[in-house]
Structure formats: C-alpha cells, structure tokens
Scaffold this motif. Sequence first.
Motif, mmCIF file in Angstrom:
data_model
loop_
_atom_site.group_PDB
_atom_site.id
_atom_site.type_symbol
_atom_site.label_atom_id
_atom_site.label_comp_id
_atom_site.label_asym_id
_atom_site.label_seq_id
_atom_site.Cartn_x
_atom_site.Cartn_y
_atom_site.Cartn_z
ATOM 1 N N LEU A 91 -18.308 -21.037 -4.267
ATOM 2 C CA LEU A 91 -17.390 -20.963 -3.125
ATOM 3 C C LEU A 91 -18.146 -20.648 -1.836
ATOM 4 C CD1 LEU A 91 -14.420 -20.970 -2.080
ATOM 5 C CD2 LEU A 91 -14.369 -18.513 -2.559
ATOM 6 N N LEU A 92 -19.065 -19.680 -1.907
ATOM 7 C CA LEU A 92 -19.902 -19.335 -0.739
ATOM 8 C C LEU A 92 -20.726 -20.538 -0.297
ATOM 9 C CD1 LEU A 92 -21.187 -15.765 -1.750
ATOM 10 C CD2 LEU A 92 -19.644 -16.292 0.140
ATOM 11 N N ALA A 93 -21.288 -21.241 -1.286
ATOM 12 C CA ALA A 93 -22.095 -22.438 -1.005
ATOM 13 C C ALA A 93 -21.244 -23.505 -0.331
ATOM 14 C CB ALA A 93 -22.692 -22.983 -2.298
ATOM 15 N N PHE A 94 -20.020 -23.673 -0.833
ATOM 16 C CA PHE A 94 -19.119 -24.680 -0.277
ATOM 17 C C PHE A 94 -18.805 -24.386 1.193
ATOM 18 C CE2 PHE A 94 -14.623 -25.311 0.832
ATOM 19 C CZ PHE A 94 -14.638 -26.690 1.000
ATOM 20 N N ILE A 95 -18.481 -23.107 1.503
ATOM 21 C CA ILE A 95 -18.152 -22.712 2.880
ATOM 22 C C ILE A 95 -19.345 -22.952 3.806
ATOM 23 C CG2 ILE A 95 -17.548 -20.748 4.384
ATOM 24 C CD1 ILE A 95 -15.968 -19.640 1.864
ATOM 25 N N LEU A 96 -20.533 -22.525 3.368
ATOM 26 C CA LEU A 96 -21.757 -22.729 4.152
ATOM 27 C C LEU A 96 -22.028 -24.211 4.398
ATOM 28 C CD1 LEU A 96 -24.554 -20.288 2.939
ATOM 29 C CD2 LEU A 96 -23.934 -20.753 5.306
ATOM 30 N N ASN A 97 -21.876 -25.005 3.344
ATOM 31 C CA ASN A 97 -22.103 -26.450 3.421
ATOM 32 C C ASN A 97 -21.133 -27.105 4.407
ATOM 33 O OD1 ASN A 97 -23.428 -28.926 2.386
ATOM 34 N ND2 ASN A 97 -21.414 -29.370 1.556
ATOM 35 N N LEU A 98 -19.865 -26.706 4.324
ATOM 36 C CA LEU A 98 -18.824 -27.256 5.196
ATOM 37 C C LEU A 98 -19.113 -26.920 6.666
ATOM 38 C CD1 LEU A 98 -16.240 -28.892 4.538
ATOM 39 C CD2 LEU A 98 -14.956 -26.767 4.787
ATOM 40 N N VAL A 99 -19.447 -25.654 6.928
ATOM 41 C CA VAL A 99 -19.778 -25.217 8.296
ATOM 42 C C VAL A 99 -21.000 -25.989 8.806
ATOM 43 C CG1 VAL A 99 -20.571 -23.259 9.715
ATOM 44 C CG2 VAL A 99 -18.750 -22.922 8.035
ATOM 45 N N GLY A 100 -22.006 -26.137 7.936
ATOM 46 C CA GLY A 100 -23.221 -26.880 8.295
ATOM 47 C C GLY A 100 -22.937 -28.326 8.676
ATOM 48 N N LEU A 101 -22.075 -28.974 7.895
ATOM 49 C CA LEU A 101 -21.716 -30.374 8.167
ATOM 50 C C LEU A 101 -20.915 -30.517 9.462
ATOM 51 C CD1 LEU A 101 -20.744 -31.573 4.575
ATOM 52 C CD2 LEU A 101 -22.706 -32.344 5.892
ATOM 53 N N ILE A 102 -20.013 -29.557 9.701
ATOM 54 C CA ILE A 102 -19.200 -29.575 10.931
ATOM 55 C C ILE A 102 -20.101 -29.485 12.166
ATOM 56 C CG2 ILE A 102 -17.526 -28.220 12.287
ATOM 57 C CD1 ILE A 102 -16.148 -27.566 9.520
ATOM 58 N N ILE A 103 -21.135 -28.636 12.091
ATOM 59 C CA ILE A 103 -22.071 -28.470 13.215
ATOM 60 C C ILE A 103 -22.979 -29.699 13.349
ATOM 61 C CG2 ILE A 103 -23.984 -27.072 14.142
ATOM 62 C CD1 ILE A 103 -22.681 -24.657 12.598
ATOM 63 N N ALA A 104 -23.585 -30.115 12.223
ATOM 64 C CA ALA A 104 -24.574 -31.217 12.241
ATOM 65 C C ALA A 104 -23.975 -32.564 12.637
ATOM 66 C CB ALA A 104 -25.255 -31.324 10.875
ATOM 67 N N ARG A 105 -22.671 -32.752 12.388
ATOM 68 C CA ARG A 105 -22.022 -34.050 12.662
ATOM 69 C C ARG A 105 -22.096 -34.434 14.144
ATOM 70 N NH1 ARG A 105 -17.639 -31.037 14.098
ATOM 71 N NH2 ARG A 105 -15.936 -32.139 15.157
ATOM 72 N N LYS A 106 -22.330 -33.436 15.013
ATOM 73 C CA LYS A 106 -22.417 -33.685 16.456
ATOM 74 C C LYS A 106 -23.675 -34.467 16.827
ATOM 75 C CE LYS A 106 -19.964 -29.357 17.283
ATOM 76 N NZ LYS A 106 -20.161 -27.930 17.641
ATOM 77 N N ASP A 107 -24.682 -34.433 15.936
ATOM 78 C CA ASP A 107 -25.965 -35.090 16.244
ATOM 79 C C ASP A 107 -26.196 -36.405 15.505
ATOM 80 O OD1 ASP A 107 -26.777 -33.330 18.181
ATOM 81 O OD2 ASP A 107 -27.976 -32.077 16.839
ATOM 82 N N ASP A 108 -25.463 -36.653 14.417
ATOM 83 C CA ASP A 108 -25.622 -37.946 13.715
ATOM 84 C C ASP A 108 -24.385 -38.246 12.871
ATOM 85 O OD1 ASP A 108 -27.779 -40.127 12.980
ATOM 86 O OD2 ASP A 108 -26.755 -39.605 11.112
ATOM 87 N N SER A 109 -23.992 -39.530 12.862
ATOM 88 C CA SER A 109 -22.786 -39.964 12.142
ATOM 89 C C SER A 109 -22.905 -39.800 10.620
ATOM 90 C CB SER A 109 -22.461 -41.415 12.478
ATOM 91 O OG SER A 109 -23.532 -42.252 12.090
ATOM 92 N N GLY A 110 -24.149 -39.764 10.107
ATOM 93 C CA GLY A 110 -24.357 -39.575 8.665
ATOM 94 C C GLY A 110 -23.706 -38.284 8.181
ATOM 95 N N PHE A 111 -23.856 -37.214 8.980
ATOM 96 C CA PHE A 111 -23.271 -35.915 8.640
ATOM 97 C C PHE A 111 -21.746 -35.958 8.735
ATOM 98 C CE2 PHE A 111 -27.516 -34.924 10.435
ATOM 99 C CZ PHE A 111 -28.094 -34.368 9.297
#
Length: 219
Positions: free
Chosen positions: A70-90
């Motif tokens: 669950l912790l991993a999932f939350i971290l991963n989700l937050v990471g993807l939300i932030i990274a998506r601003k720099d590339d469409s792959g995310f």
Amino acid sequence: KNMRFPNAFSGVKKIWLAEILMLLAAVIGIIMVIVIANNSIVTDDVIVFNEGAAGTPVSILGIASAVIALLAFILNLVGLIIARKDDSGFKIALFVTILGVIASAISAIWSTNAGLVKWMDTLTTIFSMFASYYVLTGIANLADQIPDAATKALALKSRTLVEGSFCLTVIFKLIINIFNIQNGSTIYTILAVVAMLLELVSYILYLRALSKGKQMLAK
C-alpha cells in the motif's frame, strides 16, 4: 542547481523508492506461499491449511506484505502524478496504474469469490506490466532529449527484459486460473513461487533502470 526535468526527477525518485518497497513485499509473498505449502495437508482430495500451526505467522506476513504494498502504491502514484508533467510516457503509466487500482478494488469487494480474485490478480499484473513499460519509455524519451545514450539504451533493454519476465509471470498465473489449481498443492506452490520469482526479477531489472534514470535526471 537547475535541473532540466525537475518533475521527472522528483517523480522517478518516488517511483524508485516505491519499487524497493514492492521488492520487499514480493519477498514476503514468496515466504508466505512456502509457509502455507509446508503447513497444508491433503484430505479427501481437498487441501486443508493447518491454521493452528501456522495461522498467526501467515496472518502477520500477509498484513506486512499488504501494508508495504500500500505504501509502495501511494508513493508510485504520487511519483507518476509529478513525473507526468515532463513526459507523456508517465501520463499513460498513471492511467494504466489507475486501471490496476480498479481491478484490485473489484478483488477486495468480492474477496469471497476465489476465482474472481485470481483473475483480478492476473489483470493487475498485466496493468503493472504496461505501467512499467511506459515509465521506462518516459525515461528513454527524456534520455533522448538530454541526451544520454547509455541511459536510453539501458531503459530500452530493461523494458524488453522486464516485459519478458512479466509475460512469463502472467502465463504461470493463467495456468493456475484455467486449471483451477488449489492453493497449498505442490503444483500451485511451484507455479506460484516461479511466478513470484519472475516478478522479483522484473522488479530488480526495473529498479536498475529507475536508478540510472534518477541519476541522469539529477544532473
């Protein structure tokens, strides 16, 4: 220090940390399957788990694995939300991850339906496969822009290897589902452990590429 892709750096760093936690959860999952197998007996062709002998350790392992995941999932989700601003792959990886959450939610709501839970678990693995594919694509795209040929080559190579491992994992899970192999049986244990080991290989390869991508983006 001015980074060229600060959102991708911050996001990939969180995805990398989430992957370390997922690796730990996967190891606990393998231990749990082995403990269940070692404490199961066959009675009239039905596999019965000896809860008196190993019920508490299995419960503890199950809870630990679930909390870490669950912790991993939350971290991963937050990471993807932030990274998506720099590339469409995310951005695509984020969409696929949300589909994985829906599959997990269906599994949790109808947890008493063992058949449905197995199929949703397989579907979640497929969504994870696509999410990692697009994260590695995002890293390769950014490496192309920086440019960093070594990181791009590693991201693309890792993408092929990770997807290969994931595909084999899905095949083993499909065999378990189609032939309705019971938890605790020798065949189930072998297939489940092999599937989990392949997932473990995927996590390690993915982690290596994320680490390299993180280093590249930090420059």
